[in-house]
Design a protein around this motif. Structure first.
Motif, short mmCIF file in Angstrom:
data_model
loop_
_atom_site.label_atom_id
_atom_site.label_comp_id
_atom_site.label_asym_id
_atom_site.label_seq_id
_atom_site.Cartn_x
_atom_site.Cartn_y
_atom_site.Cartn_z
N CYS A 45 58.36 67.71 -16.91
CA CYS A 45 59.02 67.48 -15.62
C CYS A 45 60.28 68.32 -15.55
CB CYS A 45 59.30 66.00 -15.41
SG CYS A 45 60.46 65.33 -16.59
N ASN A 46 60.77 68.52 -14.33
CA ASN A 46 61.87 69.45 -14.13
C ASN A 46 63.16 69.03 -14.80
OD1 ASN A 46 60.48 71.31 -12.66
ND2 ASN A 46 60.84 70.26 -10.72
N PHE A 69 61.64 64.18 -11.91
CA PHE A 69 60.86 63.35 -12.84
C PHE A 69 59.38 63.29 -12.49
CE2 PHE A 69 65.12 62.09 -13.77
CZ PHE A 69 65.10 61.99 -15.15
N GLY A 70 58.91 64.31 -11.77
CA GLY A 70 57.48 64.47 -11.60
C GLY A 70 56.82 63.57 -10.58
N GLY A 71 57.57 62.83 -9.80
CA GLY A 71 56.98 62.06 -8.71
C GLY A 71 55.85 61.17 -9.18
N VAL A 130 56.48 68.79 -6.65
CA VAL A 130 55.94 67.65 -7.39
C VAL A 130 54.63 68.05 -8.07
CG1 VAL A 130 55.06 65.32 -7.21
CG2 VAL A 130 57.07 65.98 -5.92
N ALA A 131 53.78 68.80 -7.36
CA ALA A 131 52.48 69.18 -7.91
C ALA A 131 52.64 70.06 -9.14
CB ALA A 131 51.66 69.88 -6.84
N GLN A 132 53.69 70.89 -9.15
CA GLN A 132 53.91 71.78 -10.28
C GLN A 132 54.18 71.02 -11.58
OE1 GLN A 132 57.06 74.38 -9.29
NE2 GLN A 132 55.75 75.82 -8.17
N GLN A 133 54.74 69.81 -11.43
CA GLN A 133 55.06 69.04 -12.64
C GLN A 133 53.85 68.26 -13.15
OE1 GLN A 133 59.04 67.07 -12.10
NE2 GLN A 133 58.82 67.93 -10.06
N ASP A 134 52.72 68.52 -12.51
CA ASP A 134 51.48 67.81 -12.84
C ASP A 134 51.12 67.97 -14.32
OD1 ASP A 134 49.14 66.53 -12.76
OD2 ASP A 134 48.05 68.07 -11.65
N ALA A 135 51.05 69.24 -14.76
CA ALA A 135 50.55 69.48 -16.10
C ALA A 135 51.68 69.54 -17.13
CB ALA A 135 49.76 70.79 -16.13
N GLY A 136 52.69 70.36 -16.86
CA GLY A 136 53.71 70.61 -17.88
C GLY A 136 54.77 69.53 -17.93
N LYS A 162 59.14 54.73 -10.75
CA LYS A 162 60.28 55.63 -10.95
C LYS A 162 61.35 55.38 -9.90
CE LYS A 162 57.50 59.25 -13.02
NZ LYS A 162 56.82 60.51 -12.76
N ILE A 163 60.89 55.21 -8.65
CA ILE A 163 61.85 54.96 -7.57
C ILE A 163 62.61 53.67 -7.85
CG2 ILE A 163 62.06 54.39 -5.13
CD1 ILE A 163 59.67 56.22 -4.63
N PHE A 164 61.86 52.66 -8.29
CA PHE A 164 62.50 51.37 -8.58
C PHE A 164 63.56 51.52 -9.66
CE2 PHE A 164 62.54 47.48 -11.18
CZ PHE A 164 63.08 46.62 -10.25
N LEU A 165 63.22 52.28 -10.69
CA LEU A 165 64.19 52.47 -11.77
C LEU A 165 65.43 53.19 -11.26
CD1 LEU A 165 61.84 53.34 -14.77
CD2 LEU A 165 63.08 51.23 -14.33
N PHE A 166 65.20 54.15 -10.37
CA PHE A 166 66.36 54.86 -9.81
C PHE A 166 67.21 53.94 -8.96
CE2 PHE A 166 64.73 59.08 -10.91
CZ PHE A 166 65.93 59.62 -11.31
N ILE A 167 66.55 53.09 -8.18
CA ILE A 167 67.32 52.14 -7.37
C ILE A 167 68.14 51.24 -8.28
CG2 ILE A 167 67.09 50.16 -5.83
CD1 ILE A 167 64.82 51.56 -4.46
N CYS A 168 67.52 50.81 -9.39
CA CYS A 168 68.25 49.99 -10.36
C CYS A 168 69.44 50.75 -10.91
CB CYS A 168 67.34 49.57 -11.50
SG CYS A 168 66.18 48.31 -11.04
N LEU A 169 69.24 52.05 -11.17
CA LEU A 169 70.33 52.87 -11.70
C LEU A 169 71.48 52.92 -10.70
CD1 LEU A 169 71.25 54.68 -14.00
CD2 LEU A 169 70.15 56.60 -12.88
N PHE A 170 71.12 53.12 -9.42
CA PHE A 170 72.14 53.12 -8.36
C PHE A 170 72.95 51.84 -8.40
CE2 PHE A 170 70.12 56.72 -6.48
CZ PHE A 170 70.95 57.18 -5.48
N MET A 171 72.22 50.72 -8.51
CA MET A 171 72.90 49.42 -8.48
C MET A 171 73.73 49.20 -9.74
SD MET A 171 69.82 47.21 -6.96
CE MET A 171 69.30 47.48 -5.27
N TRP A 172 73.14 49.62 -10.84
CA TRP A 172 73.82 49.49 -12.13
C TRP A 172 75.16 50.23 -12.08
CZ3 TRP A 172 71.42 52.14 -17.07
CH2 TRP A 172 72.17 51.77 -18.18
N VAL A 173 75.12 51.45 -11.54
CA VAL A 173 76.36 52.22 -11.42
C VAL A 173 77.33 51.49 -10.51
CG1 VAL A 173 77.33 54.31 -10.44
CG2 VAL A 173 75.35 54.47 -11.91
N ARG A 174 76.79 50.96 -9.40
CA ARG A 174 77.68 50.31 -8.44
C ARG A 174 78.40 49.12 -9.05
NH1 ARG A 174 76.64 47.71 -2.48
NH2 ARG A 174 78.63 46.63 -2.45
#
Lengths: 351, 201
Positions: free
Chosen positions: A192-193, A262-264, A184-190, A297-309
């Motif tokens: 995101c993965n 997504f850089g935490g 996560v720290a590596q994505q600080d400057a540049g 970000k976590i919330f958006l991912f949870i929404c994505l999970f639900m959206w897919v479901r």
């Protein structure tokens, strides 16, 4: 030493409470979100916007009659949901929730523990999680439960391979570290993965859906074929633990995806922003903003999970296995090969 | 694997490459569900929120009283005759002296029952009534546990003086105008002692 223990206790309790709270409100939001996707209102009777619904559901679970089948193995029957719950809570331990806070010259990381083999720990604990389902399904002494458990375990094993390989590709791009904190720290400057590993992210996301037993991969509890799947015989709070642990798993895997790809707690132009409002490194406010960012970000991912479901229908079992072994596995190997070649030419790999 | 020699492929259309990827299909499906996120909810939160009802909605019946509170029904039985479901029964009685404030005419309905399970809410009783005594309202018939409880007697049907029911919306303009005409039997009012023939009110 005492201060260290107190600090660790506080952060443990916080992460524990956060996981449970988010899981509880995920059940509410799941129903709300589903209803929004279906042009309905959803639960709105308990409190404003139905916000007390999780309490009502939890209360209902507690007061339901607790049935342990006579023919079941009593010890394993209780062990199943407990194990599932414990493992899902354990995975939260290595997630770096935010930037370190410095108070009086002492650095307090916002993470329960930073293991240098964090990713291995994660995959290990996640794969123990399926034991909870297996044990619970087997101990019920019920054919439906057993089939559900077998499905869950074979599905986990199939998808863990593709997931593991996509994580290997990620580790190569992040310079070989297995610690979540460093990733996560590596994505600080540049960047995101995700920019380096789009295919890897897609594979990881599909595997995460399968690992958390979420639709369209919820064959382990496929009610049209298996009554309730592995939790057919469960009632009361033990059923509640199974359902609850699934939501914790969803929360943790969302956190992991947000951290990995997504850089935490980072966000674009974070340093410029902090400089502009005059915050020094190590300030608790930076930590708070970082946590808020991570949580969004976590919330958006949870929404994505639900959206897919609430969009995709459930897979057929042979389709599930085909996807896992014939598509995702070769695809992740291809992704790994491409990553290795690209990273070699970028000079990050030395032979 | 072919299980039988008689099996036939119903559709021989091959999947195209983009179809076999499934991802375009998935994205299409997900965009459809996402678009529903911003659509208007069809739900009416019923007990809190009522759908607007037509002024002539045909719900539970009411037996009207006139302005001073006397029952208008004279037990003529036309409603029971008109009723296609045979839901209405009644028994008449003669008005005694001193009951002029309770019953408008010399004859009144001692018992008046409507079986709400038989009733089809067609409104023919309302149409048949010459005395403007029975009207359908926008109240919906309550649920009950026993079948017997659906047979509504006068206790439930007769309009309460404390909660008068406005039925003007159910009457056409012409009817309301016609009712105002002086000299009509309809407009004879009881002032407490005797009928006030033809007095305009």
């Amino acid at each position: 030493m005492i201060a260290f223990l107190i600090y660790k206790t506080i952060i443990c309790v916080c992460v524990f409470g956060l996981s449970l709270g988010v899981a509880a409100y995920s059940t509410w939001w799941e129903r709300k979100f589903a209803s929004f996707l279906q042009d309905r209102v959803g639960p709105d009777r308990a409190g404003p916007f139905g916000l007390l619904q999780p309490l009502a559901d939890g209360g209902k679970m507690f007061f339901k009659e607790e049935i342990i089948p006579n023919v079941s193995n009593r010890f394993l029957f209780i062990l199943g949901p407990s194990l599932f719950m414990i493992t899902s809570l354990m995975t939260g331990a290595i997630i770096p929730w935010s930037k370190d806070v410095t108070i009086g010259g002492v650095v307090y990381p916002m993470q329960i523990t930073d293991i240098n083999i964090g990713i291995l720990y994660l995959l290990g604990v996640a794969s123990i999680g399926v034991y909870g389902i297996m044990i619970g399904g087997w101990a019920s002494n019920n054919k439906f439960a057993l089939l559900g458990a077998v499905r869950a375990s074979s599905q986990m094993i199939s998808y863990e391979i593709a997931m593991g390989i996509s994580v290997i590709a990620l580790i190569i791009t992040t310079g070989g570290t297995l610690s979540l904190r460093e990733i996560v720290a590596q994505q600080d400057a540049g960047l995101c993965n995700f920019v380096y590993q789009p295919l890897g992210f897609l594979i990881f996301f599909i595997c995460a859906l399968a690992e958390t037993n979420r639709a369209p991969f919820d064959l382990a509890e496929c009610e049209s074929e298996l009554v309730g799947g592995y939790h057919t015989e469960y009632s009361s709070m033990k059923l509640g633990l199974f359902l609850f642990a699934e939501y914790i798993n969803m929360f943790v895997s969302s956190a992991i995806m947000a951290g990995f790809y997504f850089g935490g707690y980072n966000f674009p132009f974070a340093h410029e922003f902090y400089n502009a409002i005059g915050l020094a490194e190590g300030s608790w406010l930076i930590s708070l903003i970082g946590f808020g960012c991570y949580f969004t970000k976590i919330f958006l991912f949870i929404c994505l999970f639900m959206w897919v479901r609430w969009t995709l229908p459930r897979f057929r079992y042979d389709q599930l296995m085909n996807l896992g072994w014939k598509i995702l596995l070769p695809l992740s190997l291809l992704n790994l090969a491409i990553t290795v070649v690209v990273e070699y030419f970028r000079g990050n790999i030395h032979f | 694997m072919k299980l039988t020699s008689r099996s036939k492929v119903v559709s021989n259309k091959e999947q195209s490459f983009s179809e076999s990827l499934y991802l375009p299909g998935i994205i299409k499906g997900m965009s459809i569900t996402l678009s529903h996120l911003f659509k208007r909810r069809a739900t009416v939160k019923y007990p809190d929120e009522l759908r607007p009802m037509a002024g002539v909605y045909r719900g539970q019946h009411v037996l009207k009283r006139d302005d001073i509170g006397a029952e208008r029904c004279t037990a003529c039985g036309l409603c029971a005759v008109a009723c296609p479901a045979e839901a209405i029964t009644m028994e008449s009685a003669e008005r005694k002296k001193g009951e002029e404030g309770m019953y408008r005419e010399e004859k009144y309905a001692r018992i008046y029952e409507i079986n709400m399970l038989r009733c089809i809410f067609c409104g023919l009783c309302e149409e048949a009534c010459p005395k403007e005594a029975i009207f359908l309202t926008d109240k919906i018939v309550d649920t009950e546990y026993e079948r017997e409880d659906f047979i509504y007697g006068k206790d439930k049907l007769v309009e309460k003086m404390t909660a008068r029911i406005d039925v003007t919306k159910r009457q056409t303009k012409e009817v309301i105008e016609f009712k105002k005409l002086p000299g009509l039997k309809h407009n004879e009012l009881f002032d407490g002692k005797s009928l006030n023939k033809g007095k305009k009110h």
